[in-house]
Design a protein around this motif. Structure first.
Motif, PDB file in Angstrom:
ATOM      1  N   UNK A  57     -21.125-107.939   4.948  1.00 21.09           N
ATOM      2  CA  UNK A  57     -21.848-107.088   5.891  1.00 21.09           C
ATOM      3  C   UNK A  57     -23.009-107.862   6.491  1.00 21.09           C
ATOM      4  N   UNK A  58     -23.052-107.963   7.816  1.00 19.99           N
ATOM      5  CA  UNK A  58     -24.204-108.548   8.500  1.00 19.99           C
ATOM      6  C   UNK A  58     -25.324-107.520   8.431  1.00 19.99           C
ATOM      7  N   UNK A  59     -26.503-107.937   7.972  1.00 20.40           N
ATOM      8  CA  UNK A  59     -27.627-107.016   7.780  1.00 20.40           C
ATOM      9  C   UNK A  59     -28.559-107.037   8.995  1.00 20.40           C
ATOM     10  N   UNK A  60     -27.971-106.862  10.180  1.00 24.22           N
ATOM     11  CA  UNK A  60     -28.718-106.818  11.440  1.00 24.22           C
ATOM     12  C   UNK A  60     -29.510-108.104  11.655  1.00 24.22           C
ATOM     13  N   UNK A  61     -28.860-109.228  11.381  1.00 21.98           N
ATOM     14  CA  UNK A  61     -29.505-110.534  11.536  1.00 21.98           C
ATOM     15  C   UNK A  61     -29.745-110.845  13.010  1.00 21.98           C
ATOM     16  N   UNK A  62     -30.765-111.660  13.280  1.00 22.48           N
ATOM     17  CA  UNK A  62     -31.133-111.996  14.660  1.00 22.48           C
ATOM     18  C   UNK A  62     -30.038-112.785  15.379  1.00 22.48           C
ATOM     19  N   UNK A  63     -29.426-113.751  14.705  1.00 21.56           N
ATOM     20  CA  UNK A  63     -28.427-114.602  15.348  1.00 21.56           C
ATOM     21  C   UNK A  63     -26.990-114.222  15.015  1.00 21.56           C
ATOM     22  N   UNK A  64     -26.813-113.199  14.202  1.00 23.90           N
ATOM     23  CA  UNK A  64     -25.479-112.708  13.903  1.00 23.90           C
ATOM     24  C   UNK A  64     -24.710-113.577  12.917  1.00 23.90           C
ATOM     25  N   UNK A  65     -23.507-113.095  12.615  1.00 18.94           N
ATOM     26  CA  UNK A  65     -22.592-113.767  11.697  1.00 18.94           C
ATOM     27  C   UNK A  65     -21.241-113.868  12.368  1.00 18.94           C
ATOM     28  N   UNK A  66     -20.672-115.065  12.402  1.00 16.58           N
ATOM     29  CA  UNK A  66     -19.307-115.234  12.899  1.00 16.58           C
ATOM     30  C   UNK A  66     -18.375-115.175  11.699  1.00 16.58           C
ATOM     31  N   UNK A  67     -17.294-114.432  11.840  1.00 23.08           N
ATOM     32  CA  UNK A  67     -16.333-114.275  10.754  1.00 23.08           C
ATOM     33  C   UNK A  67     -14.957-114.558  11.312  1.00 23.08           C
ATOM     34  N   UNK A  68     -14.367-115.657  10.893  1.00 27.04           N
ATOM     35  CA  UNK A  68     -13.077-116.111  11.438  1.00 27.04           C
ATOM     36  C   UNK A  68     -13.096-116.115  12.970  1.00 27.04           C
ATOM     37  N   UNK A  69     -14.213-116.616  13.524  1.00 24.45           N
ATOM     38  CA  UNK A  69     -14.322-116.783  14.968  1.00 24.45           C
ATOM     39  C   UNK A  69     -14.799-115.567  15.744  1.00 24.45           C
ATOM     40  N   UNK A  70     -14.987-114.438  15.090  1.00 25.91           N
ATOM     41  CA  UNK A  70     -15.463-113.220  15.772  1.00 25.91           C
ATOM     42  C   UNK A  70     -16.825-112.830  15.219  1.00 25.91           C
ATOM     43  N   UNK A  71     -17.659-112.281  16.088  1.00 22.09           N
ATOM     44  CA  UNK A  71     -18.984-111.832  15.670  1.00 22.09           C
ATOM     45  C   UNK A  71     -18.861-110.519  14.897  1.00 22.09           C
ATOM     46  N   UNK A  72     -19.498-110.458  13.722  1.00 18.26           N
ATOM     47  CA  UNK A  72     -19.474-109.227  12.927  1.00 18.26           C
ATOM     48  C   UNK A  72     -20.344-108.161  13.574  1.00 18.26           C
ATOM     49  N   UNK A  73     -19.891-106.932  13.491  1.00 20.24           N
ATOM     50  CA  UNK A  73     -20.679-105.781  13.923  1.00 20.24           C
ATOM     51  C   UNK A  73     -21.744-105.541  12.847  1.00 20.24           C
ATOM     52  N   UNK A  74     -23.040-105.568  13.203  1.00 22.64           N
ATOM     53  CA  UNK A  74     -24.092-105.379  12.195  1.00 22.64           C
ATOM     54  C   UNK A  74     -23.950-104.047  11.455  1.00 22.64           C
ATOM     55  N   UNK A  75     -24.136-104.120  10.141  1.00 23.34           N
ATOM     56  CA  UNK A  75     -24.122-102.921   9.309  1.00 23.34           C
ATOM     57  C   UNK A  75     -22.752-102.401   8.932  1.00 23.34           C
ATOM     58  N   UNK A  76     -21.684-102.986   9.463  1.00 22.60           N
ATOM     59  CA  UNK A  76     -20.323-102.527   9.180  1.00 22.60           C
ATOM     60  C   UNK A  76     -19.647-103.517   8.225  1.00 22.60           C
ATOM     61  N   UNK A  77     -19.336-103.071   6.978  1.00 27.84           N
ATOM     62  CA  UNK A  77     -18.671-103.989   6.037  1.00 27.84           C
ATOM     63  C   UNK A  77     -17.253-104.322   6.500  1.00 27.84           C
ATOM     64  N   UNK A  78     -16.865-105.561   6.277  1.00 31.72           N
ATOM     65  CA  UNK A  78     -15.514-106.006   6.611  1.00 31.72           C
ATOM     66  C   UNK A  78     -14.927-106.660   5.361  1.00 31.72           C
ATOM     67  N   UNK A  79     -13.653-106.436   5.108  1.00 34.37           N
ATOM     68  CA  UNK A  79     -12.994-107.026   3.935  1.00 34.37           C
ATOM     69  C   UNK A  79     -12.934-108.537   4.091  1.00 34.37           C
ATOM     70  N   UNK A  80     -13.331-109.240   3.042  1.00 36.40           N
ATOM     71  CA  UNK A  80     -13.343-110.704   3.041  1.00 36.40           C
ATOM     72  C   UNK A  80     -12.227-111.179   2.136  1.00 36.40           C
ATOM     73  N   UNK A  81     -11.254-111.857   2.704  1.00 38.24           N
ATOM     74  CA  UNK A  81     -10.105-112.367   1.964  1.00 38.24           C
ATOM     75  C   UNK A  81     -10.297-113.838   1.613  1.00 38.24           C
ATOM     76  N   UNK A  82      -9.591-114.276   0.612  1.00 37.10           N
ATOM     77  CA  UNK A  82      -9.666-115.664   0.164  1.00 37.10           C
ATOM     78  C   UNK A  82      -9.357-116.603   1.332  1.00 37.10           C
ATOM     79  N   UNK A  83     -10.156-117.660   1.440  1.00 40.14           N
ATOM     80  CA  UNK A  83     -10.057-118.719   2.445  1.00 40.14           C
ATOM     81  C   UNK A  83     -10.534-118.309   3.835  1.00 40.14           C
ATOM     82  N   UNK A  84     -11.097-117.124   3.993  1.00 40.62           N
ATOM     83  CA  UNK A  84     -11.721-116.769   5.266  1.00 40.62           C
ATOM     84  C   UNK A  84     -13.141-117.317   5.271  1.00 40.62           C
ATOM     85  N   UNK A  85     -13.639-117.672   6.462  1.00 42.13           N
ATOM     86  CA  UNK A  85     -14.932-118.326   6.600  1.00 42.13           C
ATOM     87  C   UNK A  85     -15.893-117.510   7.456  1.00 42.13           C
TER      88      UNK A  85
END
Length: 136
Positions: free
Chosen positions: A82-110
């Protein structure tokens, strides 16, 4: 630089499983200057950011927020990020995470935060060396 935070009343072998012998999920972190660190994934959650007072995993990078993201682990939803409303965001497998919304993290995902690549791994945390070749 990457360091693990630890509150004064917490020891590394507490119920969060930081150094439990049967621990098999871990984070493989590679910094911009190619430093590599492997961190065991706790049984419940891990907060990542720059703040040593508020985070379990401290990443010294100006593009990482003081409290940037949370990795949670539970029996019903597996491992989530879960991105905690960070200033620069989080990229997850090439897509920007929606702040505050948990996403399932699978093995070998970056996930990419600041200049660090954080990959969820499963197995031994040992760094294996390639055998040296002999020129006979």
């Amino acid at each position: 630089m990457i360091t693990m935070g630890q509150s004064p009343d917490q020891n590394p072998a507490d119920e969060r499983g930081i150094s439990a012998p049967d621990h098999h999920f871990y984070l493989d972190i590679i910094t911009q200057d190619s430093q590599r660190k492997r961190i065991p994934l706790p049984q419940t959650e891990l907060v990542v950011g720059r703040s040593p007072n508020r985070c379990d995993l401290i990443i010294d990078d100006n593009r990482v927020s003081r409290v940037h993201l949370r990795v949670s682990r539970g029996p019903d939803k597996g491992i989530t990020l879960t991105d905690l409303y960070s200033a620069n965001g989080t990229l997850f497998d090439g897509r920007r995470l929606e702040p505050g919304i948990p996403i399932t993290w699978l093995i070998n995902q970056t996930a990419i935060i600041g200049d660090c690549r954080v990959t969820l791994r499963y197995g031994s945390m040992e760094m294996k060396r390639l055998p040296e070749s002999s020129d006979s």
